[in-house]
Structure formats: C-alpha cells, structure tokens
Design an enzyme around this catalytic site. Sequence first.
Site, PDB file in Angstrom:
ATOM      1  N   LYS A  84       0.827  -1.209   0.000  1.00 48.82           N
ATOM      2  CA  LYS A  84       0.000   0.000   0.000  1.00 48.82           C
ATOM      3  C   LYS A  84       0.864   1.263   0.000  1.00 48.82           C
ATOM      4  O   LYS A  84       0.653   2.168  -0.790  1.00 48.82           O
ATOM      5  CB  LYS A  84      -0.937   0.012   1.223  1.00 48.82           C
ATOM      6  CG  LYS A  84      -1.886  -1.178   1.294  1.00 48.82           C
ATOM      7  CD  LYS A  84      -2.815  -1.106   2.498  1.00 48.82           C
ATOM      8  CE  LYS A  84      -2.119  -1.106   3.841  1.00 48.82           C
ATOM      9  NZ  LYS A  84      -1.360  -2.337   4.138  1.00 48.82           N
TER      10      LYS A  84
ATOM     11  N   ARG B 197      -9.559   0.453   9.004  1.00 49.68           N
ATOM     12  CA  ARG B 197      -9.057  -0.882   9.297  1.00 49.68           C
ATOM     13  C   ARG B 197     -10.059  -1.716  10.078  1.00 49.68           C
ATOM     14  O   ARG B 197      -9.780  -2.882  10.381  1.00 49.68           O
ATOM     15  CB  ARG B 197      -7.794  -0.765  10.138  1.00 49.68           C
ATOM     16  CG  ARG B 197      -6.501  -0.953   9.364  1.00 49.68           C
ATOM     17  CD  ARG B 197      -5.382  -0.687  10.355  1.00 49.68           C
ATOM     18  NE  ARG B 197      -4.175  -1.395  10.069  1.00 49.68           N
ATOM     19  CZ  ARG B 197      -3.121  -0.848   9.443  1.00 49.68           C
ATOM     20  NH1 ARG B 197      -3.178   0.365   8.979  1.00 49.68           N
ATOM     21  NH2 ARG B 197      -2.030  -1.538   9.272  1.00 49.68           N
TER      22      ARG B 197
ATOM     23  N   ARG C 229      11.532  -5.229   5.008  1.00 51.58           N
ATOM     24  CA  ARG C 229      11.214  -3.830   4.706  1.00 51.58           C
ATOM     25  C   ARG C 229      12.190  -2.878   5.399  1.00 51.58           C
ATOM     26  O   ARG C 229      12.562  -3.078   6.537  1.00 51.58           O
ATOM     27  CB  ARG C 229       9.787  -3.520   5.164  1.00 51.58           C
ATOM     28  CG  ARG C 229       9.464  -2.023   5.104  1.00 51.58           C
ATOM     29  CD  ARG C 229       7.987  -1.753   5.086  1.00 51.58           C
ATOM     30  NE  ARG C 229       7.303  -2.127   6.311  1.00 51.58           N
ATOM     31  CZ  ARG C 229       5.970  -2.044   6.458  1.00 51.58           C
ATOM     32  NH1 ARG C 229       5.196  -1.648   5.443  1.00 51.58           N
ATOM     33  NH2 ARG C 229       5.412  -2.408   7.598  1.00 51.58           N
TER      34      ARG C 229
ATOM     35  N   ARG D  28      11.489  -0.841  10.936  1.00 51.37           N
ATOM     36  CA  ARG D  28      10.462  -0.478  11.911  1.00 51.37           C
ATOM     37  C   ARG D  28      10.445  -1.450  13.084  1.00 51.37           C
ATOM     38  O   ARG D  28      10.638  -2.651  12.901  1.00 51.37           O
ATOM     39  CB  ARG D  28       9.081  -0.474  11.225  1.00 51.37           C
ATOM     40  CG  ARG D  28       8.748   0.848  10.567  1.00 51.37           C
ATOM     41  CD  ARG D  28       7.531   0.765   9.679  1.00 51.37           C
ATOM     42  NE  ARG D  28       6.371   0.110  10.287  1.00 51.37           N
ATOM     43  CZ  ARG D  28       5.174   0.043   9.708  1.00 51.37           C
ATOM     44  NH1 ARG D  28       4.984   0.595   8.511  1.00 51.37           N
ATOM     45  NH2 ARG D  28       4.178  -0.565  10.296  1.00 51.37           N
TER      46      ARG D  28
ATOM     47  N   ARG E  56       0.044  -8.920  13.575  1.00 50.48           N
ATOM     48  CA  ARG E  56      -0.615  -7.943  12.701  1.00 50.48           C
ATOM     49  C   ARG E  56      -1.394  -8.628  11.586  1.00 50.48           C
ATOM     50  O   ARG E  56      -2.467  -8.156  11.191  1.00 50.48           O
ATOM     51  CB  ARG E  56       0.426  -6.987  12.113  1.00 50.48           C
ATOM     52  CG  ARG E  56       0.896  -5.952  13.137  1.00 50.48           C
ATOM     53  CD  ARG E  56       2.242  -5.369  12.793  1.00 50.48           C
ATOM     54  NE  ARG E  56       2.265  -4.662  11.542  1.00 50.48           N
ATOM     55  CZ  ARG E  56       3.358  -4.503  10.783  1.00 50.48           C
ATOM     56  NH1 ARG E  56       4.506  -5.023  11.168  1.00 50.48           N
ATOM     57  NH2 ARG E  56       3.287  -3.842   9.664  1.00 50.48           N
TER      58      ARG E  56
HETATM   59  P1  ADP Z   1       2.166  -1.812   3.240  1.00 52.74           P
HETATM   60  O1  ADP Z   1       2.165  -0.309   3.230  1.00 52.74           O
HETATM   61  O2  ADP Z   1       0.964  -2.394   2.562  1.00 52.74           O
HETATM   62  O3  ADP Z   1       2.395  -2.391   4.592  1.00 52.74           O
HETATM   63  P2  ADP Z   1       4.724  -1.574   1.827  1.00 52.74           P
HETATM   64  O4  ADP Z   1       4.432  -0.728   0.639  1.00 52.74           O
HETATM   65  O5  ADP Z   1       5.454  -0.956   2.943  1.00 52.74           O
HETATM   66  O6  ADP Z   1       3.375  -2.287   2.339  1.00 52.74           O
HETATM   67  O7  ADP Z   1       5.516  -2.853   1.293  1.00 52.74           O
HETATM   68  C1  ADP Z   1       5.990  -3.871   2.197  1.00 52.74           C
HETATM   69  C2  ADP Z   1       7.367  -4.354   1.729  1.00 52.74           C
HETATM   70  O8  ADP Z   1       7.235  -5.060   0.491  1.00 52.74           O
HETATM   71  C3  ADP Z   1       8.348  -3.212   1.446  1.00 52.74           C
HETATM   72  O9  ADP Z   1       9.618  -3.638   1.843  1.00 52.74           O
HETATM   73  C4  ADP Z   1       8.260  -3.015  -0.068  1.00 52.74           C
HETATM   74  O10 ADP Z   1       9.482  -2.523  -0.616  1.00 52.74           O
HETATM   75  C5  ADP Z   1       7.962  -4.417  -0.559  1.00 52.74           C
HETATM   76  N1  ADP Z   1       7.070  -4.442  -1.744  1.00 52.74           N
HETATM   77  C6  ADP Z   1       6.051  -3.593  -2.036  1.00 52.74           C
HETATM   78  N2  ADP Z   1       5.438  -3.951  -3.185  1.00 52.74           N
HETATM   79  C7  ADP Z   1       6.087  -5.069  -3.631  1.00 52.74           C
HETATM   80  C8  ADP Z   1       5.914  -5.927  -4.787  1.00 52.74           C
HETATM   81  N3  ADP Z   1       4.948  -5.708  -5.698  1.00 52.74           N
HETATM   82  N4  ADP Z   1       6.765  -6.983  -4.911  1.00 52.74           N
HETATM   83  C9  ADP Z   1       7.733  -7.204  -3.979  1.00 52.74           C
HETATM   84  N5  ADP Z   1       7.938  -6.455  -2.881  1.00 52.74           N
HETATM   85  C10 ADP Z   1       7.124  -5.383  -2.699  1.00 52.74           C
HETATM   86  P1  ADP Z   2       1.184  -1.715   7.816  1.00 54.05           P
HETATM   87  O1  ADP Z   2       0.139  -1.403   6.807  1.00 54.05           O
HETATM   88  O2  ADP Z   2       2.524  -1.906   7.232  1.00 54.05           O
HETATM   89  O3  ADP Z   2       0.746  -2.787   8.749  1.00 54.05           O
HETATM   90  P2  ADP Z   2       0.822   0.874   9.165  1.00 54.05           P
HETATM   91  O4  ADP Z   2       1.969   1.795   9.126  1.00 54.05           O
HETATM   92  O5  ADP Z   2      -0.367   1.171   8.321  1.00 54.05           O
HETATM   93  O6  ADP Z   2       1.415  -0.547   8.862  1.00 54.05           O
HETATM   94  O7  ADP Z   2       0.320   0.721  10.660  1.00 54.05           O
HETATM   95  C1  ADP Z   2       1.203   0.464  11.731  1.00 54.05           C
HETATM   96  C2  ADP Z   2       0.410   0.345  13.023  1.00 54.05           C
HETATM   97  O8  ADP Z   2      -0.255   1.589  13.304  1.00 54.05           O
HETATM   98  C3  ADP Z   2      -0.694  -0.690  13.026  1.00 54.05           C
HETATM   99  O9  ADP Z   2      -0.209  -1.996  13.334  1.00 54.05           O
HETATM  100  C4  ADP Z   2      -1.624  -0.137  14.115  1.00 54.05           C
HETATM  101  O10 ADP Z   2      -1.113  -0.398  15.411  1.00 54.05           O
HETATM  102  C5  ADP Z   2      -1.530   1.366  13.876  1.00 54.05           C
HETATM  103  N1  ADP Z   2      -2.564   1.823  12.934  1.00 54.05           N
HETATM  104  C6  ADP Z   2      -2.360   2.380  11.707  1.00 54.05           C
HETATM  105  N2  ADP Z   2      -3.522   2.684  11.114  1.00 54.05           N
HETATM  106  C7  ADP Z   2      -4.512   2.286  11.972  1.00 54.05           C
HETATM  107  C8  ADP Z   2      -5.934   2.306  11.936  1.00 54.05           C
HETATM  108  N3  ADP Z   2      -6.601   2.780  10.874  1.00 54.05           N
HETATM  109  N4  ADP Z   2      -6.593   1.810  13.012  1.00 54.05           N
HETATM  110  C9  ADP Z   2      -5.953   1.345  14.082  1.00 54.05           C
HETATM  111  N5  ADP Z   2      -4.619   1.280  14.185  1.00 54.05           N
HETATM  112  C10 ADP Z   2      -3.895   1.751  13.142  1.00 54.05           C
END
Ligand code: ADP
Ligand code: ADP
Length: 215
Positions: free
Chosen positions: A13, A88, A127, A160, A171
């Site tokens: 995302k 979420r 990541r 992170r 998660r």
């Molecule tokens: P999210 O915001 O949904 O948690 P991220 O964009 O941070 O996901 O992506 C999670 C990890 O996967 C990052 O290290 C990113 O560089 C990698 N990643 C994102 N998209 C792809 C893809 N299409 N193929 C392989 N790795 C990816």
């Molecule tokens: P990712 O998509 O990679 O899991 P985020 O950066 O979106 O990570 O979120 C990290 C953390 O922040 C989540 O595990 C949660 O604890 C908190 N968080 C983020 N967005 C929300 C939301 N909309 N509702 C509740 N908690 C949230």
Amino acid sequence: MRIILLGPPGAGKGTQAEKLVKKYKIPHISTGDIFRAALQEGTELGLRAKEYMDEGKLVPDDLVVDIVKERLEQDDTKNGYLLDGFPRTLAQAEALDESLRTSGTPLTGVINVDVEPEELLERLTGRRVCRGCGSTYHIKFNPPTVRSVCDKCGAELYQRDDDTVETVKQRLEVYRQQTAPLIDYYSGQGILFTVDGSREIEEVFREITSILDQQ
Ligand code: ADP
Ligand code: ADP
Ligand code: ZN
C-alpha cells in the site's frame, strides 16, 4: 479523486501510494505515518499509539477516527486524497461513510491489494524505511542503490520496530479478523476493485492506474 488503499500489512500500500499521489497530485494520508510522526515528536498521541503498535494491535477506533476526520478537513484534500491504512475496522469504515455523506463527497473507489499471507512475512521482515522522507524499500525486492541509504534523499534507512517476525504474525491475524471484512463491506457498495499485489511493483501500479483512470 478520493481513494482508499485496502490490503494486509505488507501488501504494498505504502509503495503504491507514493507513486499514486505523485501521478494524481493528491495528498497521501497514512494513519501509520501519522502515528509514527507523532511518536517522533513525543506527543501524547504518539505515546498512546505506540503501546498498541508495538504489540501489533490496532489503535482504538475513536482515536483514529478523530485524527482522520480532522485531517480530511484540511484544504489540501479539496481535490481528493489517498487513504492508506485507514479504515481498518468496520466501525472506522462506518464513521468515514457517515462523515463523507455529511460533506457530500463520496469515495471514488477502494483498491484492494491482494497478496497471499506467505509472501507478506518476507516482505515485512525485509522492509526498510527512510528516516528522512519515509520512502519504503526492501532488502531483496526493492533495494536502494547504496545499502541502507535512501535513493531519493540520502538519509539513513531503518527497520520499523513492529517489523519483527512475532509482531508481523500478530498484525496479520489482526488484519484477518478486523480488516478483511471491509472487502465485503465495500464490495457491497459496488466500489471495490481488487488487484493482484503479488506482481512486480510497476505492474501493480499500472493495474491500479488503469482502474482509476476509468472512474
Ligand atoms: P504496506 O504499506 O501495505 O504495509 P509496503 O508498501 O510498505 O506495504 O511494502 C511492504 C514491503 O514489500 C516493502 O519492503 C516493499 O518494498 C515491498 N514491496 C512492495 N510492493 C512489492 C511488490 N509488488 N513486490 C515485492 N515487494 C514489494
Ligand atoms: P502496515 O500497513 O505496514 O501494517 P501501518 O503503518 O499502516 O502498517 O500501521 C502500523 C500500526 O499503526 C498498526 O499496526 C496499528 O497499530 C496502527 N494503525 C495504523 N492505522 C490504523 C488504523 N486505521 N486503526 C488502528 N490502528 C492503526
Ligand atoms: Zn529518503
């Protein structure tokens, strides 16, 4: 254009959001980024959120909803925005709907980025994030040119605190129980578009933009 990026942690995302907001010139609203920034500044909000984030749990709905509502009232959202990581839970989605109904600004679409759970663990534990500009990398799938250094701004990359195996597992479970039901919720509204997030970053981006360009 008012868009939601939906999908499990690690689906890509944030990676897609970076590219989409550049193309469509809309603000990127990531609740995770908002909490991490608040923590960095040492605010009360940041400290409260950290307790939940460190355990891989969701921050309570009322706290998150208020922050997003406030953010959506800012001027830069007039021509649209991209929500990443919000809503979420069903309660968050309903609160957002209510607020958008009141303001007469319906969502353009919800993009559901679909990736198998097995792949998410490797994506999240590999990541790396830039301390300076927040750009996301992956040690194997999307490495920076110079190890641990951001291509875009030259700042240091870090891992992170919540990208450890144990917290990631928690998660993913929280996603399955509390967030996955939103797929049916938005599908019922006829505004859900699912893309295959397991493909290359550029291919996923092309698929998302082709959907959005048709709206
Ligand atoms: P999210 O915001 O949904 O948690 P991220 O964009 O941070 O996901 O992506 C999670 C990890 O996967 C990052 O290290 C990113 O560089 C990698 N990643 C994102 N998209 C792809 C893809 N299409 N193929 C392989 N790795 C990816
Ligand atoms: P990712 O998509 O990679 O899991 P985020 O950066 O979106 O990570 O979120 C990290 C953390 O922040 C989540 O595990 C949660 O604890 C908190 N968080 C983020 N967005 C929300 C939301 N909309 N509702 C509740 N908690 C949230
Ligand atoms: Zn950077």
